[in-house]
Design a protein around this motif. Sequence first.
Motif: not given
Length: 265
Positions: A168-185
């Motif tokens: 789900p985060f494969g197409a996102l930049d690194a910073l946005t990806r990190a924020h979404l990982q935190d949101a999922v956790m």
Amino acid sequence: MKTEKSIIRVENVSQRFATPKGVFLALDNVSFAIAKGETVSLIGHSGCGKSTLLNLIAGLSRPSEGVLLCDNQEIIGPGPERGVVFQNHSLLPWLSAYDNVALAVRQVFKGEMSKSEMHDWIVLNLELVHMGHAMDKRPNEISGGMKQRVGIARALAMKPKVLLMDEPFGALDALTRAHLQDAVMDIQGRLNTTLLLITHDVDEAVLLSDRVMMMTNGPAAKVGEILHVDLERPRSRLALANDPLFHQYRQQVLQFLHEKHRAVA
């Protein structure tokens, strides 16, 4: 294999596809179980059958052999108890974020919720992914990361027993990806949601998961090794950056992937 508290069970599943060159065996006799509230990631090289396996659990295709169960019911097609979030957000471009979520809610809960209850539930799920401020915006008016948040809200709003996420985060930049990982956790911690995540990112797999299932290379792919990630929750990426156990887990996954890549080469 766990059975009593398992929400997902994959039992002796094989998947074959007809090709111009003959029958291709994508998955070979795969078995595992996922417990309620567990986060499991599938990782492996391209072509190892990760998405094929997730599509089977989602009910988008049927196995050539074996059986898949969700909450002890055989999976024979898609269902609201299995929410899916793909790399492509799949939002309808002419609808607002609110209406994209509403579409799913009305389909699943028609006759069960009043209009007022549906409205409150839609807003609650958008706020859960920090999109309450942009619920009236259409997809072309928000960023890629925000679109993915709406996609996650839409899946969660169906009250799924399992949330399936295909890179789900494969197409996102690194910073946005990190924020979404935190949101999922954060969401998993609040709701105790069962998650199955496909990823190519080793750090992401270790950070988010209770177990990392490492797939062998295709054809005839299967689960080669399972890594149990014994890191306390809630997890902080900053704290784990200097955690020797995190780096040990990371190295185990990298070593598995490197050896499989070398075998193919």
